[in-house]
Design a protein around this motif. Structure first.
Motif, short mmCIF file in Angstrom:
data_model
loop_
_atom_site.label_atom_id
_atom_site.label_comp_id
_atom_site.label_asym_id
_atom_site.label_seq_id
_atom_site.Cartn_x
_atom_site.Cartn_y
_atom_site.Cartn_z
N CYS A 95 -6.36 35.85 94.76
CA CYS A 95 -5.69 37.29 95.14
C CYS A 95 -4.37 37.53 95.49
O CYS A 95 -3.21 36.30 95.22
N THR A 96 -3.69 38.27 94.29
CA THR A 96 -2.85 38.75 93.67
C THR A 96 -2.61 40.33 94.25
O THR A 96 -3.72 40.75 94.15
N PRO A 97 -1.22 40.84 94.03
CA PRO A 97 -1.63 42.30 93.82
C PRO A 97 -1.80 43.01 92.15
O PRO A 97 -2.24 42.38 91.62
N GLY A 98 -1.47 44.17 92.47
CA GLY A 98 -1.59 44.76 91.28
C GLY A 98 -0.86 44.31 90.33
O GLY A 98 -0.92 45.08 89.14
N ASN A 99 0.25 44.95 90.82
CA ASN A 99 1.55 44.76 90.06
C ASN A 99 1.22 43.76 88.80
O ASN A 99 1.02 42.60 89.60
N PRO A 125 -12.02 31.31 82.92
CA PRO A 125 -11.67 32.74 83.53
C PRO A 125 -11.21 33.36 84.78
O PRO A 125 -11.68 32.36 86.31
N ILE A 126 -9.80 33.72 84.87
CA ILE A 126 -9.17 33.22 86.41
C ILE A 126 -9.09 35.74 86.64
O ILE A 126 -8.32 36.03 85.95
N LEU A 127 -10.01 36.24 88.09
CA LEU A 127 -10.24 37.31 87.84
C LEU A 127 -9.40 38.07 89.29
O LEU A 127 -9.47 37.29 90.11
N SER A 128 -7.67 38.57 88.81
CA SER A 128 -6.96 38.72 90.04
C SER A 128 -6.95 40.08 90.85
O SER A 128 -7.46 41.31 90.14
N GLU A 129 -5.66 40.86 90.88
CA GLU A 129 -5.73 41.87 90.88
C GLU A 129 -6.64 42.86 92.05
O GLU A 129 -6.69 43.72 92.23
N PHE A 130 -6.89 41.80 93.15
CA PHE A 130 -7.36 42.69 94.71
C PHE A 130 -7.10 43.89 94.78
O PHE A 130 -8.44 44.43 95.17
N ALA A 146 -11.55 48.23 86.10
CA ALA A 146 -10.92 46.80 85.59
C ALA A 146 -11.35 45.53 85.90
O ALA A 146 -11.35 44.81 85.74
N ALA A 147 -12.72 45.86 86.75
CA ALA A 147 -13.13 44.34 86.63
C ALA A 147 -14.31 44.38 85.46
O ALA A 147 -14.48 43.58 85.88
N LYS A 148 -14.15 45.03 85.12
CA LYS A 148 -14.95 44.75 83.30
C LYS A 148 -14.65 43.78 83.28
O LYS A 148 -15.03 43.02 82.25
N LYS A 149 -13.31 43.49 83.47
CA LYS A 149 -12.73 42.25 82.29
C LYS A 149 -13.38 41.20 82.62
O LYS A 149 -13.07 39.87 82.66
N GLY A 150 -13.54 40.96 84.00
CA GLY A 150 -14.63 40.01 84.31
C GLY A 150 -16.04 39.64 84.56
O GLY A 150 -16.25 38.86 84.97
N GLY A 151 -16.30 40.46 83.35
CA GLY A 151 -17.29 39.86 83.00
C GLY A 151 -18.99 40.01 83.94
O GLY A 151 -18.56 40.97 84.98
N MET A 186 -1.37 33.93 88.41
CA MET A 186 -2.49 33.35 87.50
C MET A 186 -1.77 32.03 86.77
O MET A 186 -2.38 30.93 86.45
N VAL A 187 -1.11 32.12 86.33
CA VAL A 187 -0.38 31.09 85.98
C VAL A 187 0.49 30.10 86.66
O VAL A 187 -0.03 28.26 86.42
#
Length: 538
Positions: free
Chosen positions: A430-434, A333-338, A402-407, A442-443
């Protein structure tokens, strides 16, 4: 609905309204009576204690704001009476112990995917056309027009019929006879096209970053091969792109056709060569068949956008449960949007598997926030008008949900934008929140499927990876059924638990990954691609 309020964490001093509440309502909550002092829309928060000016506000067990004036128990929180406040993170303070979920029912499950020579497995089989520089966008569009028409991809007769009726002055619902269209030439491959505004005219670092991103798209297991167009004189030279691809995969065996316009004569001569040679490779790629693969081959992008006050208590924790199951199975799993992790850094730092990984996360967060402040902004300006209207009124409040997506699983790796996922388990990118910039990133880092949670609705898709939309509430799912794939509203209504909803979502992911069903974004032919540009134009 039995409950009218919910408190997410025992340490919280605020609660979320599950339905619209009105001034004077008396509600039994946690064994006490709460008198509502102002009208409160569903998804918004009320304070459960009297707050003085300067008092801290906690939600999800973390600091999410500070009172700017006195707020009485039972009153609603607004942008006028609280402001963003987040805890500071300096170093790893403890080692987080993880209780992995029971994955016995999933360990032998498979999906039918496209096996690549390097061991990766795709959930799609795509031939990708793209330029190294924006100067080639027109040629990409010409190729798109030719290939999509001749291969009969992405027909939309309903819209064509409407336009024809409007032009002719007929009633919108009048039936129109169309010429019979040929069926698709290929049944086992999609041909996709992306354009962008980069590759030249900016700082060299942006071209290098774009090169890594495009190389990641070629290396993504959903891609069978690619046709790449170069002008010749741009910053993003062919050698830079080849080096980026080699860094990710030194022994890549996919066909990658590269053409440089300034070395090929007329546009017609170049286009004829591209079409002829690309078609031959596409024919070969169409022969690749789906075969069973373990769920550990899934690299799952975790995205949210158009979030509302329910996202952090229904859709995001549901996705977090799936993230934990996948991590326990050896998936990625990949969590982004720093910018949307601001305020929960300490929890994430403590979940990093070692000090080096924790330090990289903190360095990237601090560098990003410093750049935002230098531009006259900051993470505290993150919530959009739509977020605020639907109950997310500080960045820390939005981030905590939002962080809850990362379990809750350990963080195995932290990646900067353009770096490719190579370790199983949860990865931070590390990505934008956009929304689109994040999904694009992520892709490019290897995600072969993405789950996108939303409370307000968004049509975002991706050219090569299926994007599955998970709604936080049933009203949205009913209003936008052509966009929403799975509805997590049953959690809000108390009809399903997070694990039950998570298992339903994972079953849906497996069906999409196997090609048994298409995500709504793919059905709409939603192919969004926006690279993150960090620098300035020169």
């Amino acid at each position: 609905m039995k409950n009218k309020l919910i408190k997410v964490h025992p340490d919280d001093n605020v609660a979320i309204a599950l339905i619209d509440l009105w001034q004077g309502d008396k509600i039994e909550f946690e064994g006490e009576e709460v008198i509502i002092l102002s009208d409160v829309k569903a998804k918004h928060k009320i304070t459960m204690v009297d707050l003085a000016k300067g008092d801290k506000i906690y939600m999800y067990g973390v600091l999410v704001g500070k009172a700017t004036e006195e707020i009485k128990r039972g009153d609603v929180l607004t942008v006028n009476n609280i402001k963003h406040e987040a805890s500071q993170t300096f170093q790893k303070s403890e080692v987080t112990k993880w209780q992995a979920p029971d994955v016995s029912k999933w360990k032998d499950r498979t999906f039918n995917g496209y096996h690549r020579p390097d061991g990766q497995v795709g959930t799609a089989n795509t031939w990708l056309f793209f330029p190294l520089v924006f100067c080639e966008n027109r040629n990409i569009e010409l190729l798109k027009d030719v290939f999509e028409k001749e291969l009969s991809f992405h027909k939309s007769p309903k819209q064509r019929q409407l336009l024809r009726n409007l032009i002719s002055g007929k009633d919108e619902n009048t039936s129109v006879e169309f010429e019979e269209e040929e069926s698709e030439v290929f049944d086992n491959i999609e041909v996709k096209f992306i354009t962008h505004q980069g590759g030249c005219g900016g700082i060299r670092q942006d071209s290098v970053m774009l090169s890594k991103l495009l190389a990641g798209y070629v290396n993504n297991p959903n891609v069978a091969g690619a046709t790449v167009l170069s002008l010749g004189c741009q910053n993003l030279q062919i050698d830079i792109f080849k080096n980026s691809l080699k860094e990710i995969n030194p022994d890549i065996k996919k066909p990658v056709l590269i053409y440089e316009q300034q070395q090929m004569g007329t546009v017609d001569e170049m286009m004829n060569t591209i079409i002829r040679e690309s078609f031959e490779e596409i024919k070969k790629a169409n022969n690749i068949q789906r075969k069973p693969a373990p769920l550990s081959s899934l690299k799952l992008g975790l995205e949210c956008g158009g979030s509302d006050g329910f996202s952090g208590i229904s859709a995001n924790p549901t996705l977090g449960y799936v993230s934990d199951v996948l991590a326990a199975l050896g998936g990625s799993p990949i969590l982004s949007e720093f910018p949307e992790l601001c305020g929960v850094e300490q929890e994430l730092v403590n979940r990093c598997v070692d000090d080096e990984t924790a330090q990289k996360f903190m360095d990237l967060m601090k560098s990003y926030e410093k750049a935002a402040e230098a531009s006259g902004s900051g993470f505290d300006m993150n919530p959009s008008p739509g977020n605020i209207k639907d109950g997310l009124i500080t960045d820390a409040m939005k981030s905590a949900g939002a962080a809850k997506k990362g379990g809750t699983s350990p963080i195995q790796a932290v990646l900067d934008y353009g770096e490719y996922v190579s370790k199983p388990g949860l990865n931070l990118l590390c990505t934008p929140g956009n929304d689109v910039e994040s999904t694009t990133g992520m892709v490019g880092s290897g995600a072969n499927v993405v789950v996108f949670t939303t409370g307000l609705g968004t049509p975002t898709g991706n050219p090569i990876a299926p994007i599955i939309k998970l709604s936080s509430n049933s009203i949205l799912a009913q209003r936008m059924p052509d966009i929403i794939d799975v509805d997590a509203g049953a959690v809000i209504k108390g009809e399903k638990t997070i694990p039950e909803m998570g298992e339903e979502l994972l079953e849906y992911i497996i069906k999409v990954a196997s090609g048994d069903i298409s995500s709504k974004a793919d059905q709409l032919n939603q192919n969004d691609f926006i690279p993150w540009k960090r620098g300035v134009s020169l």
